[in-house]
Design an enzyme around this catalytic site. Structure first.
Site, short mmCIF file in Angstrom:
data_model
loop_
_atom_site.label_atom_id
_atom_site.label_comp_id
_atom_site.label_asym_id
_atom_site.label_seq_id
_atom_site.Cartn_x
_atom_site.Cartn_y
_atom_site.Cartn_z
N ARG A 1 0.81 -1.27 0.07
CA ARG A 1 -0.02 0.01 -0.01
C ARG A 1 0.57 1.28 0.02
O ARG A 1 0.22 2.42 0.39
CB ARG A 1 -1.05 -0.03 1.03
CG ARG A 1 -2.03 -1.18 1.09
CD ARG A 1 -2.86 -0.89 2.14
NE ARG A 1 -3.96 -2.03 2.32
CZ ARG A 1 -4.02 -3.32 3.01
NH1 ARG A 1 -3.02 -3.32 3.64
NH2 ARG A 1 -4.86 -4.01 2.66
N LYS B 1 3.04 11.13 -10.60
CA LYS B 1 2.18 10.59 -11.64
C LYS B 1 2.76 9.10 -12.02
O LYS B 1 4.07 9.06 -12.41
CB LYS B 1 1.88 11.14 -12.90
CG LYS B 1 0.54 11.91 -12.72
CD LYS B 1 0.26 12.40 -14.24
CE LYS B 1 -0.99 13.31 -14.16
NZ LYS B 1 -1.36 13.63 -15.54
N GLU C 1 8.76 18.02 -24.90
CA GLU C 1 7.87 18.40 -23.77
C GLU C 1 8.42 19.81 -23.35
O GLU C 1 7.80 20.42 -22.54
CB GLU C 1 8.29 17.19 -22.72
CG GLU C 1 7.60 15.84 -23.05
CD GLU C 1 6.04 16.07 -22.42
OE1 GLU C 1 5.63 17.11 -22.04
OE2 GLU C 1 5.26 14.96 -22.81
N LYS D 1 6.26 22.88 -14.10
CA LYS D 1 5.65 21.76 -13.56
C LYS D 1 5.30 21.68 -11.98
O LYS D 1 4.57 21.52 -11.47
CB LYS D 1 6.15 20.25 -13.88
CG LYS D 1 5.32 19.21 -13.49
CD LYS D 1 5.61 17.91 -14.36
CE LYS D 1 4.84 16.80 -14.02
NZ LYS D 1 4.90 15.46 -14.90
N GLU E 1 -4.68 16.69 -10.38
CA GLU E 1 -5.35 16.87 -11.39
C GLU E 1 -6.80 17.05 -11.38
O GLU E 1 -7.50 16.59 -12.20
CB GLU E 1 -4.66 16.02 -12.70
CG GLU E 1 -5.13 16.49 -14.05
CD GLU E 1 -4.67 15.44 -15.18
OE1 GLU E 1 -5.19 15.35 -16.13
OE2 GLU E 1 -3.39 15.12 -14.83
N ARG F 1 -3.79 21.13 -13.30
CA ARG F 1 -2.86 20.37 -13.62
C ARG F 1 -3.10 19.62 -15.12
O ARG F 1 -2.25 19.40 -15.87
CB ARG F 1 -2.71 19.23 -12.68
CG ARG F 1 -1.35 18.31 -13.01
CD ARG F 1 -0.97 17.24 -11.82
NE ARG F 1 -0.12 16.47 -12.06
CZ ARG F 1 0.78 15.59 -11.29
NH1 ARG F 1 0.77 16.00 -10.04
NH2 ARG F 1 1.68 14.92 -11.76
N ASN G 1 -1.08 18.45 -19.99
CA ASN G 1 -1.49 17.73 -21.17
C ASN G 1 -1.62 18.55 -22.59
O ASN G 1 -2.13 17.92 -23.51
CB ASN G 1 -2.87 17.10 -20.74
CG ASN G 1 -2.48 16.01 -19.69
OD1 ASN G 1 -1.89 15.33 -19.50
ND2 ASN G 1 -3.72 16.13 -18.95
N HIS H 1 -1.27 16.58 -25.98
CA HIS H 1 -1.10 15.22 -25.64
C HIS H 1 -2.28 14.41 -25.96
O HIS H 1 -2.26 13.21 -26.26
CB HIS H 1 -0.93 14.93 -23.96
CG HIS H 1 0.53 15.15 -23.60
ND1 HIS H 1 1.02 16.34 -23.53
CD2 HIS H 1 1.17 14.22 -23.14
CE1 HIS H 1 2.17 15.93 -22.99
NE2 HIS H 1 2.37 14.68 -22.75
N HIS I 1 -1.02 11.57 -27.92
CA HIS I 1 -1.07 10.22 -27.61
C HIS I 1 -1.96 9.49 -28.63
O HIS I 1 -1.61 8.15 -28.91
CB HIS I 1 -1.89 10.10 -26.33
CG HIS I 1 -1.11 10.36 -25.18
ND1 HIS I 1 -1.66 10.60 -23.88
CD2 HIS I 1 0.44 10.30 -24.92
CE1 HIS I 1 -0.76 10.54 -23.01
NE2 HIS I 1 0.40 10.64 -23.48
N HIS J 1 7.69 9.56 -27.91
CA HIS J 1 6.68 10.27 -27.18
C HIS J 1 6.79 11.80 -27.55
O HIS J 1 5.68 12.38 -27.85
CB HIS J 1 6.76 9.80 -25.63
CG HIS J 1 5.86 10.86 -24.95
ND1 HIS J 1 4.27 10.41 -25.00
CD2 HIS J 1 5.96 11.81 -24.06
CE1 HIS J 1 3.62 11.28 -24.28
NE2 HIS J 1 4.76 12.12 -23.69
#
Length: 351
Positions: free
Chosen positions: A112, A134, A176, A218, A228, A232, A236, A239, A243, A255
């Site tokens: 956990r 993330k 990026e 960031k 997010e 946040r 993206n 993206h 993506h 990417h």
């Protein structure tokens, strides 16, 4: 120690001191790297870790996005269980975005949650994926669909690691960097246009400034919106379509290069809405071109890419949360971008 802001250095020499400052018991650590990063940096990192941790172990998996799966996580978790890692132990991610995402996810779910340290070695990871907690893996070809938020205890960035980075991965990272500047720092965007020669030549002072400024964008956003719920989502930018292109090409394109295509498409939509000018759109394309990023992708089915956008994890009530530009350096998110607008943006980068 600031948990969010990375420690930025030009070597691993200060890494042991950074570990010694961690506010928890330093009993056992497992350095997780891939088949590329471990031979390059493993020995030095293991030696630095041994200065602060009583026991240091290592785990290596094959390099590549195709290994960013639940099956790979299962093998890492099995290793941790069989070697009796407990809640007082720690994982260290040594590598790029794939390594960081996978190690962070394993740390998030093992018992956990156990501490994780990020030691990013690619430009993309140093300015983006290692920061903010993330984590995740790809699922049935869909990028980062399974994951968790798990903030690292430390992000340590060695800018000299970029000297061993293949050119295509450096170019990918610049996708990026430009994305970040466009969404939140007009001054950095201007700097990138003026200092392309120094950055491309790998000048240490230019790289360090760029990493620091980009990471700060960031860090600031994550501080204000760690999970997010709002702002946040701006990270993206580029993206959604990026993506989708990445998925369409079966991950054959880096990417950050797909992100560059996505941000050009999003900028085109912003232009069509009268938010930015044609001149600003072409300036964005020129800036991407300065760093060798692609501006168009041939042989792509625009309708199929549009279909892939429907599997985007940023969907809300069946509608894509899309990021647009008010001006270079200021982005916003909206839920009212139509399929036709998205299709026009895709067609622009496939023309």
């Amino acid at each position: 120690m600031d948990q969010l802001a990375p420690v930025i250095s030009r070597s691993f020499a200060d890494f042991g001191d950074a570990l010694a400052a961690l506010p928890f018991e330093r009993n056992r650590i497992c350095v997780v790297g891939d088949s590329h990063t471990m031979p390059l940096y493993g020995k030095e990192v293991l030696e630095e870790a041994a200065k602060s941790f009583k026991t240091v172990e290592q785990y290596t998996f094959p390099a590549g996005e195709e290994y960013k799966t639940l099956d790979s996580i299962r093998e890492l978790l099995r290793y941790l269980i069989e070697h009796h890692f407990d809640r007082h132990d720690c994982l260290l991610a040594l590598g790029g975005g794939v390594t960081g995402d996978m190690t962070g996810f394993a740390a998030a779910v093992y018992l956990r949650g156990i501490p994780v340290i990020q030691l990013p070695t690619t430009l993309l990871a140093q300015i983006d994926s290692s920061i903010g907690g993330k984590t995740g893996v790809d699922f049935d070809g869909f990028k980062n669909m399974v994951g968790a938020f798990h903030m690292p205890a430390l992000v340590y960035t060695n800018s000299s690691a970029l000297k061993t980075l293949p050119k295509d991965q450096f170019v990918s990272g610049m996708g990026e960097v430009i994305k970040s500047a466009l969404l939140g720092d007009a001054e950095l965007y201007g700097w990138l246009k003026d200092h392309a020669d120094a950055v491309n030549a790998g000048e240490e002072s230019a790289l360090e400034l760029m990493i620091r400024r980009t990471a700060a964008i960031k860090v600031g956003i994550v501080r204000r919106d760690p999970e997010e719920h709002g702002e946040r989502a701006l990270l993206n930018f580029g993206h959604t379509i990026g993506h989708a292109v990445e998925k369409y090409l079966k991950f054959a394109m880096q990417h950050g290069c797909c992100v560059a295509l996505g941000l050009v498409a999003a900028s085109k939509i912003s232009t069509d809405r009268g938010l930015i000018t044609e001149e600003e759109l072409h300036d964005i394309e020129k800036t991407c071109g300065l760093y060798g990023l692609p501006l168009r992708a041939e042989g792509i089915d625009a309708q199929e890419v549009l279909r892939f956008t429907k599997s985007d994890k940023k969907m809300k009530n069946g509608q894509i949360r899309f990021i647009l530009l008010r001006r270079p350096g200021e982005a916003f998110y909206t839920d009212d971008v139509t399929d036709e607008e998205i299709l026009n943006g895709i067609r622009y980068i496939t023309a």
